[in-house]
Design an enzyme around this catalytic site. Structure first.
Site, short mmCIF file in Angstrom:
data_model
loop_
_atom_site.label_atom_id
_atom_site.label_comp_id
_atom_site.label_asym_id
_atom_site.label_seq_id
_atom_site.Cartn_x
_atom_site.Cartn_y
_atom_site.Cartn_z
N LYS A 200 -16.94 -9.28 12.69
CA LYS A 200 -18.32 -9.56 11.61
C LYS A 200 -18.07 -10.72 11.00
O LYS A 200 -17.00 -10.43 9.80
CB LYS A 200 -18.31 -7.63 11.02
CG LYS A 200 -19.88 -8.02 9.79
CD LYS A 200 -19.62 -6.85 9.29
CE LYS A 200 -20.92 -6.62 8.25
NZ LYS A 200 -21.40 -6.02 7.81
N LYS A 253 -20.13 -8.48 15.60
CA LYS A 253 -21.43 -8.98 15.20
C LYS A 253 -21.16 -9.83 14.52
O LYS A 253 -20.27 -10.34 13.77
CB LYS A 253 -21.56 -8.02 13.75
CG LYS A 253 -22.83 -7.67 12.82
CD LYS A 253 -22.73 -6.36 11.97
CE LYS A 253 -23.77 -6.37 11.07
NZ LYS A 253 -23.50 -5.65 10.12
C1 PBG Z 1 -22.50 -3.57 5.29
C2 PBG Z 1 -23.63 -4.44 6.62
C3 PBG Z 1 -24.49 -5.54 6.83
C4 PBG Z 1 -25.40 -5.25 7.69
C5 PBG Z 1 -25.17 -4.24 8.07
N1 PBG Z 1 -24.02 -3.30 7.00
C6 PBG Z 1 -24.88 -6.50 5.56
C7 PBG Z 1 -23.41 -7.45 4.75
O1 PBG Z 1 -22.34 -7.45 5.30
O2 PBG Z 1 -23.80 -7.92 3.94
C8 PBG Z 1 -25.93 -6.33 8.13
C9 PBG Z 1 -26.69 -5.64 9.77
C10 PBG Z 1 -28.22 -6.83 9.69
O3 PBG Z 1 -27.97 -8.47 9.54
O4 PBG Z 1 -29.06 -6.18 10.60
N2 PBG Z 1 -22.05 -3.63 5.08
#
Ligand code: PBG
Length: 330
Positions: A200, A253
């Site tokens: 991520k 991601k």
């Molecule tokens: C947070 C989380 C995020 C997303 C999914 N879970 C945002 C972040 O890490 O700040 C983003 C998903 C998206 O942008 O569609 N745990």
């Protein structure tokens, strides 16, 4: 004299039937996991302004939305909650409250749709007064890895009790997959899966999601736990750890700017690989389509196909319903 081509790849493109016959990648609704936004209240549907066509739903309306998606053939959902500020604290205590908005709604969805798969999100940010995925040290501002594992484990356990089929740790703390696996197994939830957010990245493409849930960090950024967009080998290191720690599925991601990472992860694991086509990726296509700059539907299908071609077995996408409608139409 000019030499005529002896090899003619165009022969395999000469009719629609032949093109379809040799098509290497196919999208189906089985590939989609639909992320949905849940808010407090009743009978309310509020559009996310930076995500045209995507709404925040109160629990009752979310049930209707899931019903519609199921009609279109979607079988997996990833709910994310927007929690009232008054319930947020440093330790994200609300995250393990079985009577809280999220867990009550997850249980309700499973009651109404026993066959759908629910993947719950494990990270502190929706419940954290600091807006971070782990515990913030009040003095140094550091995100405390090992203290956060305790909170994440309790959150995962509460989600399993509410009926989650898959736990999705999105927090990027070190060792959380092993920690959560252990907590689940010791509490008779060995059948509950873990889809790890393996790679991520600290991405600007999460902007609309943070708008939707009001979950942006109050201070600083997430770069001390989410990955540097410049790194690919590091994703393979995270992959090796997640495999050792017992992840059932791995995720990359965002998806679109990271197709090379999806490809590399796929080449290095026998676990199912998923990718999260995130909020900013959705917003870009919608904005261009609304301006008439691209054909929204064709662009959407091409993007989803490309994520699958890169190596994703399943895709978390806000386009799930729209793409399912296109696939149904044929
Ligand atoms: C947070 C989380 C995020 C997303 C999914 N879970 C945002 C972040 O890490 O700040 C983003 C998903 C998206 O942008 O569609 N745990």
């Amino acid at each position: 004299m000019a030499i005529l081509p002896t090899h003619r790849p165009r022969r395999n493109r000469k009719s629609e039937v032949i093109r379809n016959m040799v098509q290497e990648t196919n999208l189906t609704t089985n590939d989609f996991i639909y992320p949905v936004f849940l808010i407090e209240g009743q009978n309310k549907t509020i559009e996310v302004s930076s995500m045209p066509g995507i709404h925040r739903f109160t629990a009752d309306r979310l049930i209707d939305e899931i019903g519609q998606a199921v009609e279109l053939g979607i079988k997996a959902f990833a709910p994310f909650p927007g929690i009232n500020d008054a319930l947020k604290d440093r330790l994200a205590k609300e995250s393990a409250n079985p009577e809280g908005l999220y867990l009550k709604t997850v249980a309700d969805i499973k009651r109404q749709f026993p066959d759908v798969v629910i993947m719950t999100d494990v990270a502190m940010d929706p419940y954290s007064s600091d807006g971070h995925d782990g515990i913030v040290d009040p003095e140094s501002g550091e995100i405390l890895n090992d203290a956060s594992l305790e909170v994440l484990g309790q959150m995962a356990l509460a989600q399993a009790r509410a009926g989650a089929d898959i736990i999705g740790p999105s927090d990027m703390m070190d060792g959380r997959v092993a920690w959560i696996r252990d907590v689940l197994d010791r509490n008779a939830f060995s059948h509950v899966s873990i889809m790890s957010y393996t790679a991520k990245y600290a991405s600007a493409f999460y902007g609309p999601f943070r708008d939707a849930l009001d979950s942006a960090p109050k201070k600083g950024d997430k770069k001390s736990y989410q990955m540097n967009p410049a790194n690919k080998r590091e994703a393979l290191r995270e992959l090796a750890l997640d495999e050792q720690e017992g992840a059932d599925m791995v995720m990359i991601k965002p998806a679109l700017s990271y197709l090379d990472v999806i490809h590399a992860v796929k080449a290095n694991t026998n676990l199912p690989v998923t990718a999260y086509n995130v909020s900013g990726e959705y917003a870009m296509i919608k904005a261009a389509a609304q301006n008439g700059w691209v054909d929204g539907e064709k662009t959407m299908m091409e993007v989803l196909l490309s994520i699958k071609r890169a190596g994703a077995d399943a895709i978390l996408t806000y386009f799930a319903k729209e793409a399912a409608a296109v696939l149904r139409r044929g």
